[in-house]
Design a protein around this motif. Structure first.
Motif, PDB file in Angstrom:
ATOM      1  N   UNK A 260     -19.545 -54.364  92.433  1.00  0.00           N
ATOM      2  CA  UNK A 260     -18.517 -54.748  93.074  1.00  0.00           C
ATOM      3  C   UNK A 260     -17.406 -53.750  92.962  1.00  0.00           C
ATOM      4  N   UNK A 261     -17.100 -53.242  91.818  1.00  0.00           N
ATOM      5  CA  UNK A 261     -16.255 -52.175  91.642  1.00  0.00           C
ATOM      6  C   UNK A 261     -16.596 -50.851  92.448  1.00  0.00           C
ATOM      7  N   UNK A 262     -17.922 -50.861  92.637  1.00  0.00           N
ATOM      8  CA  UNK A 262     -18.373 -49.442  93.294  1.00  0.00           C
ATOM      9  C   UNK A 262     -18.445 -49.864  94.928  1.00  0.00           C
ATOM     10  N   UNK A 263     -18.009 -50.851  95.297  1.00  0.00           N
ATOM     11  CA  UNK A 263     -18.270 -51.038  96.755  1.00  0.00           C
ATOM     12  C   UNK A 263     -19.481 -51.774  97.232  1.00  0.00           C
ATOM     13  N   UNK A 264     -20.387 -52.433  96.492  1.00  0.00           N
ATOM     14  CA  UNK A 264     -21.365 -53.071  97.009  1.00  0.00           C
ATOM     15  C   UNK A 264     -21.406 -54.507  96.752  1.00  0.00           C
ATOM     16  N   UNK A 265     -22.510 -55.151  97.358  1.00  0.00           N
ATOM     17  CA  UNK A 265     -22.587 -56.707  97.519  1.00  0.00           C
ATOM     18  C   UNK A 265     -23.126 -57.368  96.458  1.00  0.00           C
ATOM     19  N   UNK A 266     -23.453 -56.894  95.490  1.00  0.00           N
ATOM     20  CA  UNK A 266     -23.823 -57.825  94.425  1.00  0.00           C
ATOM     21  C   UNK A 266     -25.480 -58.121  94.396  1.00  0.00           C
ATOM     22  N   UNK A 267     -25.937 -57.792  95.359  1.00  0.00           N
ATOM     23  CA  UNK A 267     -27.289 -58.076  95.687  1.00  0.00           C
ATOM     24  C   UNK A 267     -28.542 -57.197  95.167  1.00  0.00           C
TER      25      UNK A 267
END
Length: 290
Positions: A260-267
Motif C-alpha cells: 500500500x505504501x509503495x502504491x500497490x493494490x495489496x493483491x
C-alpha cells in the motif's frame, strides 16, 4: 634591658606571621582543592517504535534498499542490538529493515519463548523493550490492545477505535463480514486475517460512490483499505482493510501494508493501487492531528 627584650619578642612574632602567610600563599586557596567526581549517567539512544514498525512493514516489499524516511537511526539501533546477540551479520546493519532483519528479529522473539504470530519478525513493545535493555530506550510505543468482540467477530482494541472513528466521520455504522485472529477461517484471504488489525466491511446496499468514500475514510484513519470485487478473486463485493502498524498483523497483512505504501493494490499480482489516493498515515499520526 627590658625594652630590648620586648623588641626582640615583637620581631619574633612578626617573623612567625610572615612565614605562616608565605606557607598559605604557596598552598593556594582552599577552594582549589580537587573535588570528588560523581559518576556520569550514560544517555542511551532512543528507538522510535512507530518508525521502526513502519520500516519493518515497508522495507521487505521494496525492490531496492531505499530506507523508510525517519526510521534509519532507530532501525540501526535495533540491528546493532541484534548483531550484539549474534543474530545478524554486520553487513546487514544498515538501517534497512529488510527480510534478513525480519528473520533476525523473529529469531530474537523465539529466544524469548514466543512462537507463531508473536515471533513473525514484526517488533512488539515487549520484545523491543527487552532487546533494548542497556542499549536503547523505546519511544512512541505501539500496542494492539486487548481483544474485543464486534459484529460477532474478534478484533483488537486499536482496530475497534479506528473503526469507531471512521463511523463518526462517515455518519453511519459499518458492519463486518470478517474479523481478525481467524487463522484458516477464509482460504481466499491468503492468511491476512490470521492475526490482528484486519477486517472485511460489508458493502451490501452501498452505491459505488459510497463504497469508495468508505475506503477513503478508512484510509484517512490509518487503514490500508481497498474495495474488492468478484472479478479479483473468489469473494463477493466488500472492503478489505488492514490497520497500518498493528503489531499483531500476520505476515501476509504486513506485506499488504508495505505494498500500500509503495502504491500497490495489496493483491498477489501486486498491481497498481486502485483505491482513492490520499496522504497515507497511521492511526497514531491521525490522532496527533485531530
Amino acid at each position: 634591658m627590658k625594652l630590648l627584650k620586648s623588641r626582640g619578642t615583637v620581631t619574633a612574632l612578626l617573623t612567625t606571621v610572615a612565614v605562616a602567610n608565605a606557607l598559605a600563599v604557596s598552598a593556594g586557596p582552599a577552594s582549589a582543592a580537587p573535588k570528588p567526581t560523581s559518576p556520569q549517567t550514560t544517555v542511551l539512544p532512543v528507538v522510535d517504535m512507530e518508525a521502526t514498525v513502519l520500516a519493518a512493514q515497508i522495507d521487505p516489499r521494496r525492490a531496492d534498499s531505499t530506507l523508510t524516511p525517519g526510521a534509519k537511526d532507530s532501525v540501526l539501533a535495533v540491528e546493532q542490538a541484534l548483531q550484539a546477540r549474534n543474530l545478524l551479520d554486520a553487513r546487514w546493519v544498515d538501517g534497512y529493515f529488510g527480510t534478513t532483519t525480519i528473520s533476525a528479529y523473529a529469531a530474537f522473539q523465539r529466544s524469548l519463548g514466543y512462537s507463531g504470530l508473536d515471533a513473525n519478525g514484526l517488533p512488539g513493545k515487549t520484545s523491543l523493550t527487552a532487546l533494548g535493555q542497556g542499549r536503547f530506550t523505546v519511544a512512541r510505543p505501539l500496542t494492539a490492545g486487548t481483544k474485543v468482540q464486534r459484529d460477532g467477530y474478534t478484533v483488537d482494541a486499536r482496530t475497534q477505535a479506528m473503526l469507531t472513528e471512521a463511523e463518526r466521520l462517515l455518519g453511519f455504522t459499518l458492519v463486518l463480514d470478517q474479523g481478525s485472529y481467524n487463522p484458516g477461517g477464509d482460504p481466499t484471504s491468503a492468511g491476512t486475517h490470521d492475526g490482528g488489525g484486519v477486517v472485511d466491511i460489508n458493502v451490501d446496499g452501498m452505491s459505488a460512490d459510497t463504497r469508495t468514500n468508505v475506503a477513503r475514510v478508512l484510509r484517512q484513519v490509518g487503514f490500508a483499505a481497498w474495495v474488492r470485487n468478484p472479478t479479483q478473486g473468489d469473494w463477493p463485493w466488500h472492503i478489505h482493510a488492514a490497520a497500518i502498524s498493528d503489531t499483531d498483523l500476520a505476515s501476509e497483512a504486513q506485506h499488504q501494508v508495505g505494498d500500500y505504501y509503495l502504491g500497490m493494490n495489496g493483491l498477489a499480482n501486486r498491481g497498481p493501487d486502485d483505491g482513492p489516493r490520499i496522504a497515507i498515515q497511521t492511526w497514531e499520526e491521525y490522532q496527533r492531528t485531530h
